[in-house]
Design a protein around this motif. Structure first.
Motif, PDB file in Angstrom:
ATOM      1  N   MET A 124       0.834  -1.205   0.000  1.00  0.00           N
ATOM      2  CA  MET A 124       0.000   0.000   0.000  1.00  0.00           C
ATOM      3  C   MET A 124       0.876   1.266   0.000  1.00  0.00           C
ATOM      4  O   MET A 124       0.593   2.249  -0.716  1.00  0.00           O
ATOM      5  CB  MET A 124      -0.900  -0.010   1.231  1.00  0.00           C
ATOM      6  N   ASP A 125       1.948   1.247   0.784  1.00  0.00           N
ATOM      7  CA  ASP A 125       2.861   2.412   0.811  1.00  0.00           C
ATOM      8  C   ASP A 125       3.547   2.619  -0.533  1.00  0.00           C
ATOM      9  O   ASP A 125       3.708   3.753  -1.010  1.00  0.00           O
ATOM     10  CB  ASP A 125       3.916   2.229   1.902  1.00  0.00           C
ATOM     11  N   GLN A 126       3.916   1.465  -1.158  1.00  0.00           N
ATOM     12  CA  GLN A 126       4.564   1.571  -2.468  1.00  0.00           C
ATOM     13  C   GLN A 126       3.618   2.137  -3.501  1.00  0.00           C
ATOM     14  O   GLN A 126       4.005   2.971  -4.338  1.00  0.00           O
ATOM     15  CB  GLN A 126       5.068   0.175  -2.895  1.00  0.00           C
ATOM     16  N   GLU A 127       2.339   1.701  -3.419  1.00  0.00           N
ATOM     17  CA  GLU A 127       1.354   2.224  -4.372  1.00  0.00           C
ATOM     18  C   GLU A 127       1.129   3.725  -4.149  1.00  0.00           C
ATOM     19  O   GLU A 127       1.062   4.508  -5.110  1.00  0.00           O
ATOM     20  CB  GLU A 127       0.027   1.465  -4.187  1.00  0.00           C
ATOM     21  N   THR A 128       1.010   4.102  -2.886  1.00  0.00           N
ATOM     22  CA  THR A 128       0.806   5.534  -2.575  1.00  0.00           C
ATOM     23  C   THR A 128       1.969   6.380  -3.071  1.00  0.00           C
ATOM     24  O   THR A 128       1.790   7.457  -3.660  1.00  0.00           O
ATOM     25  CB  THR A 128       0.639   5.716  -1.072  1.00  0.00           C
ATOM     26  N   CYS A 129       3.182   5.903  -2.878  1.00  0.00           N
ATOM     27  CA  CYS A 129       4.371   6.653  -3.327  1.00  0.00           C
ATOM     28  C   CYS A 129       4.406   6.773  -4.837  1.00  0.00           C
ATOM     29  O   CYS A 129       4.697   7.837  -5.385  1.00  0.00           O
ATOM     30  CB  CYS A 129       5.631   5.967  -2.804  1.00  0.00           C
ATOM     31  N   MET A 130       4.059   5.641  -5.523  1.00  0.00           N
ATOM     32  CA  MET A 130       4.105   5.677  -6.979  1.00  0.00           C
ATOM     33  C   MET A 130       3.034   6.606  -7.532  1.00  0.00           C
ATOM     34  O   MET A 130       3.266   7.362  -8.486  1.00  0.00           O
ATOM     35  CB  MET A 130       3.944   4.256  -7.523  1.00  0.00           C
ATOM     36  N   VAL A 131       1.842   6.593  -6.935  1.00  0.00           N
ATOM     37  CA  VAL A 131       0.767   7.481  -7.396  1.00  0.00           C
ATOM     38  C   VAL A 131       1.183   8.939  -7.197  1.00  0.00           C
ATOM     39  O   VAL A 131       0.934   9.805  -8.051  1.00  0.00           O
ATOM     40  CB  VAL A 131      -0.536   7.161  -6.642  1.00  0.00           C
ATOM     41  N   ARG A 132       1.793   9.215  -6.054  1.00  0.00           N
ATOM     42  CA  ARG A 132       2.225  10.600  -5.771  1.00  0.00           C
ATOM     43  C   ARG A 132       3.267  11.057  -6.769  1.00  0.00           C
ATOM     44  O   ARG A 132       3.236  12.190  -7.259  1.00  0.00           O
ATOM     45  CB  ARG A 132       2.772  10.674  -4.352  1.00  0.00           C
ATOM     46  N   GLN A 133       4.203  10.169  -7.144  1.00  0.00           N
ATOM     47  CA  GLN A 133       5.229  10.545  -8.113  1.00  0.00           C
ATOM     48  C   GLN A 133       4.621  10.777  -9.491  1.00  0.00           C
ATOM     49  O   GLN A 133       5.018  11.708 -10.209  1.00  0.00           O
ATOM     50  CB  GLN A 133       6.309   9.468  -8.182  1.00  0.00           C
ATOM     51  N   ILE A 134       3.654   9.921  -9.856  1.00  0.00           N
ATOM     52  CA  ILE A 134       3.009  10.088 -11.166  1.00  0.00           C
ATOM     53  C   ILE A 134       2.279  11.414 -11.236  1.00  0.00           C
ATOM     54  O   ILE A 134       2.366  12.162 -12.227  1.00  0.00           O
ATOM     55  CB  ILE A 134       2.056   8.906 -11.438  1.00  0.00           C
ATOM     56  N   ARG A 135       1.541  11.733 -10.164  1.00  0.00           N
ATOM     57  CA  ARG A 135       0.804  13.000 -10.155  1.00  0.00           C
ATOM     58  C   ARG A 135       1.771  14.197 -10.170  1.00  0.00           C
ATOM     59  O   ARG A 135       1.511  15.218 -10.816  1.00  0.00           O
ATOM     60  CB  ARG A 135      -0.079  13.070  -8.921  1.00  0.00           C
ATOM     61  N   SER A 136       2.870  14.066  -9.448  1.00  0.00           N
ATOM     62  CA  SER A 136       3.845  15.154  -9.428  1.00  0.00           C
ATOM     63  C   SER A 136       4.463  15.382 -10.798  1.00  0.00           C
ATOM     64  O   SER A 136       4.605  16.508 -11.260  1.00  0.00           O
ATOM     65  CB  SER A 136       4.932  14.852  -8.408  1.00  0.00           C
ATOM     66  N   LEU A 137       4.773  14.265 -11.484  1.00  0.00           N
ATOM     67  CA  LEU A 137       5.345  14.398 -12.825  1.00  0.00           C
ATOM     68  C   LEU A 137       4.343  14.988 -13.798  1.00  0.00           C
ATOM     69  O   LEU A 137       4.673  15.838 -14.638  1.00  0.00           O
ATOM     70  CB  LEU A 137       5.843  13.042 -13.324  1.00  0.00           C
ATOM     71  N   ASP A 138       3.077  14.574 -13.673  1.00  0.00           N
ATOM     72  CA  ASP A 138       2.032  15.141 -14.550  1.00  0.00           C
ATOM     73  C   ASP A 138       1.871  16.638 -14.282  1.00  0.00           C
ATOM     74  O   ASP A 138       1.724  17.444 -15.228  1.00  0.00           O
ATOM     75  CB  ASP A 138       0.709  14.408 -14.314  1.00  0.00           C
ATOM     76  N   SER A 139       1.885  17.002 -13.006  1.00  0.00           N
ATOM     77  CA  SER A 139       1.737  18.428 -12.662  1.00  0.00           C
ATOM     78  C   SER A 139       2.921  19.238 -13.186  1.00  0.00           C
ATOM     79  O   SER A 139       2.744  20.330 -13.743  1.00  0.00           O
ATOM     80  CB  SER A 139       1.620  18.581 -11.152  1.00  0.00           C
ATOM     81  N   ASP A 140       4.130  18.705 -13.035  1.00  0.00           N
ATOM     82  CA  ASP A 140       5.304  19.431 -13.520  1.00  0.00           C
ATOM     83  C   ASP A 140       5.285  19.544 -15.036  1.00  0.00           C
ATOM     84  O   ASP A 140       5.694  20.583 -15.597  1.00  0.00           O
ATOM     85  CB  ASP A 140       6.579  18.708 -13.084  1.00  0.00           C
ATOM     86  N   MET A 141       4.816  18.462 -15.691  1.00  0.00           N
ATOM     87  CA  MET A 141       4.748  18.521 -17.153  1.00  0.00           C
ATOM     88  C   MET A 141       3.782  19.604 -17.605  1.00  0.00           C
ATOM     89  O   MET A 141       4.055  20.402 -18.510  1.00  0.00           O
ATOM     90  CB  MET A 141       4.311  17.153 -17.702  1.00  0.00           C
ATOM     91  N   GLN A 142       2.615  19.686 -16.980  1.00  0.00           N
ATOM     92  CA  GLN A 142       1.641  20.721 -17.338  1.00  0.00           C
ATOM     93  C   GLN A 142       2.194  22.115 -17.035  1.00  0.00           C
ATOM     94  O   GLN A 142       1.982  23.069 -17.795  1.00  0.00           O
ATOM     95  CB  GLN A 142       0.342  20.498 -16.573  1.00  0.00           C
ATOM     96  N   THR A 143       2.925  22.248 -15.906  1.00  0.00           N
ATOM     97  CA  THR A 143       3.518  23.546 -15.560  1.00  0.00           C
ATOM     98  C   THR A 143       4.507  23.999 -16.620  1.00  0.00           C
ATOM     99  O   THR A 143       4.522  25.157 -17.046  1.00  0.00           O
ATOM    100  CB  THR A 143       4.204  23.448 -14.200  1.00  0.00           C
ATOM    101  N   LEU A 144       5.345  23.049 -17.086  1.00  0.00           N
ATOM    102  CA  LEU A 144       6.321  23.399 -18.127  1.00  0.00           C
ATOM    103  C   LEU A 144       5.636  23.805 -19.425  1.00  0.00           C
ATOM    104  O   LEU A 144       6.063  24.735 -20.114  1.00  0.00           O
ATOM    105  CB  LEU A 144       7.272  22.231 -18.376  1.00  0.00           C
ATOM    106  N   VAL A 145       4.565  23.113 -19.739  1.00  0.00           N
ATOM    107  CA  VAL A 145       3.829  23.455 -20.968  1.00  0.00           C
ATOM    108  C   VAL A 145       3.253  24.851 -20.867  1.00  0.00           C
ATOM    109  O   VAL A 145       3.342  25.679 -21.784  1.00  0.00           O
ATOM    110  CB  VAL A 145       2.734  22.400 -21.245  1.00  0.00           C
ATOM    111  N   TYR A 146       2.623  25.160 -19.711  1.00  0.00           N
ATOM    112  CA  TYR A 146       2.037  26.509 -19.534  1.00  0.00           C
ATOM    113  C   TYR A 146       3.126  27.583 -19.543  1.00  0.00           C
ATOM    114  O   TYR A 146       2.921  28.667 -20.079  1.00  0.00           O
ATOM    115  CB  TYR A 146       1.265  26.569 -18.225  1.00  0.00           C
TER     116      TYR A 146
END
Length: 778
Positions: A70-92
């Protein structure tokens, strides 16, 4: 992620972290390239190219517990969301850059298309031009040799025509006095005529030209010999004669001789301004106009002579020493006139004209240094500037000293006016035309402020010598020595020493009463010197160092030395004040004792008037000292200080000593007590920074010691002794308030009464109760 969640501004630290995570995710280094490293073959490496999800999940299920999964899943989800957010920030963030890049590329396509059309048109035009050029060359090829031959013949004919017309041209130039044109024309044809002189026609032209040029040279020599032309015309004349092969040595001497006569004429004009024939105020020009005239006439002419000499006789190196001697001789005479004119500047009101004049003088002499390297003229001019600045500093010092002495005269007059009271309140007297200080503190404040303001005014005037727009101000040979030794030492330090020395001179006046110096002036000057020691000297020197950026390369007088000198002057003045005031009161007491018949006097009924006068004067002096000095520390007084009684028999004497038979000699106990008192008195007169009570103690001691010595020299009857008892009791009632230790006053008064009893023919003292009644009634 919606639009509202885009951050408007981010700090640089977070942005670097985001970029670092993206580079890590994509496997890039700082240069934007993938690092060269061996590829990972592990199928469970989530960042490797051979990653197998199934194997990775199976491995996690086998090795991890449910909580860890469960901790591994939570960490991976958080990293995916962070990367998606950073990608959108760079695009904007880079959206505008993408749009701008697209527009730039579109515009470049249009520009390149238009440029290709223009290049095609240019290529077609160049081809047409090349074709026309080839056709013209082919058409004129046959006639080119013929045209070249005809052109050469035409040039030769023009040269021959010039040669045949040369004598007429030279005669025409001679008539118009166009000597330079004639010489240049002859120089152009001289070589050709010399080359073809074997031909009769050219020989005749050459002879005619030589005759004309001989006549021209004769006219130039005559013009040069007359010397009535300007320096520029003379230089041109010498140059033409040199071109006509005249001897350079003779021309050199004549050139310098004519230049000397013209420069001496300029010097005579300058000398006439220093010594005008009609002595009128308008005949003398100011120093700036004088220097301007000297620079514009003499220095400019001298520079022109140097330049012309070097241009004309540059190939005659042996003539360099002659030029140096010529320049040094005339410059020395010019410098003598400048120094004489500078010495006439005695006023110290406006310093700007002198500074500007010296600046222009120094600036123009630098031209001589550039034209004639190695000349001593610039250095001698600099010495004049330094001497002038030093002399001006001496004049300002003299003005400061005169101002100080005038200020002391004003103070003495103010002290002598009846409207000045000791306590600082005005008394009746004639009204003054201006508001004058009415108390010693006001006089001291006015004197100190006026002196300080005058020093600041003088420093401001002298500071013009070191202004940034003055050429010589930043020169190391001027600024360092002038600021350190000139301004600081010769002006400021010398004036402070003068103040201390002139103040000490007031203590050297002859006479018992201190000559004609008012005691209040001594007191005021002592306080002035004391203020200088505590603060004023440090303030003035700090102001000077900051204003002139003084750098102490040479030894200078330290502040402590000046403060010690001011301290010594203050001490000496205060000691002299104590002595003068003590002698004034002593004189009253001496006369009161010496002019009275103490043997046949009547029975005392009152206190003598002189004792009242002594108390009044002592009170006045105490108020006067208290205006300028603090009270000081007193010993605790006893409750009956004003009612101390005096025994006619001292504890060191026996009553048997005072029989009817008088023995006129001092006893050892009395002499010992006198020495003790004198030592105490000497100590109080030499303690520095005397407070009010110490000054008063010294004055009262001098007075009472004089009273004691006078009593010892007189013979007393019964009533004379009783009068001394009354007087001493009256003095004790009031004088104890002014001294630091009442026992000292009581001791001296007891000595006076004891000495009177010792010199008394019938020592019968008065009852103490009667003495108190008489003193209280008095």
């Amino acid at each position: 992620m919606d639009e509202g969640s885009v951050p408007v501004a981010e700090d640089p630290g977070r942005r670097r972290r985001v970029h670092g995570m993206l580079k890590l995710y994509y496997g890039l280094n700082e240069e934007g390239k993938a690092p060269e490293q061996p590829e990972s073959l592990d199928p469970c490496d989530i960042n490797g190219p051979h990653f197998d999800p199934e194997l990775y999940l199976n491995k996690l299920r086998r090795e991890c517990s449910l909580t860890e999964l469960m901790d591994q899943e939570t960490c991976m989800v958080r990293q995916i969301r962070s990367l998606d957010s950073d990608m959108q920030t760079l695009v904007y963030e880079n959206y505008n850059k993408f749009i701008s890049a697209t527009d730039t590329i579109r515009k470049m396509k249009n520009d390149f298309k238009k440029m290709e059309d223009e290049m095609d048109c240019l290529s077609a035009n160049m081809a047409a031009i090349t074709e026309f050029s080839a056709r013209i060359s082919g058409t004129l090829q046959d006639q080119h040799a013929q045209i070249t031959k005809l052109s050469g013949v035409h040039t030769l004919l023009r040269k021959l025509q010039f040669l045949f017309e040369l004598p007429a041209r030279l005669n025409k130039c001679l008539e118009l006095q166009a000597y330079a044109q004639a010489v240049n024309t002859h120089r152009r044809a001289r070589c050709v005529l010399q080359q073809y002189s074997h031909l009769p026609s050219f020989k005749g032209i050459q002879d005619d030209c030589h005759a004309i040029m001989d006549k021209l040279a004769q006219e130039l020599r005559q013009k040069f010999r007359d010397g009535g032309s300007s320096a520029k015309d003379l230089s041109e004349c010498v140059e033409l004669l040199l071109q006509l092969d005249e001897p350079a040595e003779e021309l050199c001497d004549k050139f310098l001789s004519h230049a000397r006569s013209r420069l001496e004429s300029d010097l005579q004009g300058l000398e006439a301004e220093i010594r005008p024939s009609l002595p009128s105020p308008a005949s003398n020009t100011d120093i700036l106009e004088f220097i301007d005239r000297g620079c514009n006439e003499f220095v400019s002419s001298l520079c022109l002579v140097i330049t012309s000499y070097q241009e004309l006789f540059i190939n005659h190196a042996q003539k360099g020493e002659l030029l140096h001697a010529f320049v040094d001789d005339l410059a020395a005479r010019y410098f003598m006139l400048v120094e004489r004119r500078i010495q006439e500047e005695k006023g110290v009101g406006d310093n700007s004209l002198l500074v500007r004049a010296l600046d222009r003088f120094h600036r123009r002499l630098q031209a001589v240094a550039k034209l004639l390297p190695g000349s001593a003229v610039p250095n001698k001019g600099t010495e004049i500037v330094i001497r002038a600045a030093t002399e001006r500093v001496k004049q300002y010092l003299s003005a400061l000293q005169s101002f100080y002495m005038d200020s002391l005269t004003d103070v003495r007059q103010a002290l002598a006016t009846p409207r000045l009271s000791v306590a600082g309140t005005s008394v009746a007297g004639p009204a003054s035309g201006r508001d004058a200080p009415t108390s010693l503190p006001e006089l001291l404040s006015s004197l100190s402020a006026s002196i300080l303001n005058q020093i600041k005014s003088v420093l401001a005037s002298v500071h013009l010598f070191t202004a940034k727009d003055i050429t010589f101000s930043n020169k190391p040979y001027f600024k360092g020595e002038f600021c350190s030794q000139g301004v600081r030492e010769s002006l400021v330090v010398s004036f402070i020493k003068f103040v201390c020395q002139s103040s000490r001179q007031f203590c050297e006046t002859a006479g018992d009463k201190g000559g004609s110096t008012p005691p209040a002036l001594l007191l005021l000057l002592s306080r002035l010197c004391l203020d200088y020691e505590t603060s004023t000297i440090s303030y003035i020197l700090t102001l000077t160092d900051e204003q002139f950026l003084v750098q102490h390369h040479s030894p200078v007088t330290p502040v402590t030395t000046l403060c010690a000198e001011a301290r010594e002057a203050a001490q000496k003045l205060l000691n002299h004040y104590v002595k003068v005031q003590g002698l004034i009161i002593s004189q009253m007491l001496r006369k009161s004792v010496e002019t009275r018949d103490w043997v046949n006097t009547i029975e005392p009924r009152n206190v003598r008037a002189v004792m009242k006068r002594v108390v009044e004067d002592t009170t006045s002096i105490d108020v006067q000292v208290g205006l300028l000095y603090e009270e000081g520390v007193r010993k605790a007084h006893s409750s009956d200080s004003s009612k101390r009684t005096f025994s006619v028999y001292s504890s060191s004497r026996q009553q048997a000593r005072y029989a009817a038979s008088y023995t006129p000699r001092y006893h050892s106990s009395t002499h010992t007590a006198q020495l003790v008192a004198e030592k105490i008195l000497h100590f109080h007169l030499h303690v520095f920074l005397l407070p009010q009570v110490s000054v008063m103690t010294g004055i009262i001691k001098i007075s009472l010691k004089t009273f004691l010595e006078c009593v010892r020299l007189r013979t007393f009857g019964r009533y004379g002794l009783q009068q001394i008892q009354v007087d001493c009791h009256y003095l004790q009632m009031y004088l104890w308030r002014f001294v630091s230790d009442e026992n000292l006053v009581h001791f001296l008064l007891d000595e006076i009464v004891g000495s009177a009893a010792h010199r008394c023919l019938d020592p019968a003292p008065m009852e103490q109760s009667v003495i108190e009644v008489i003193c209280e009634r008095g």
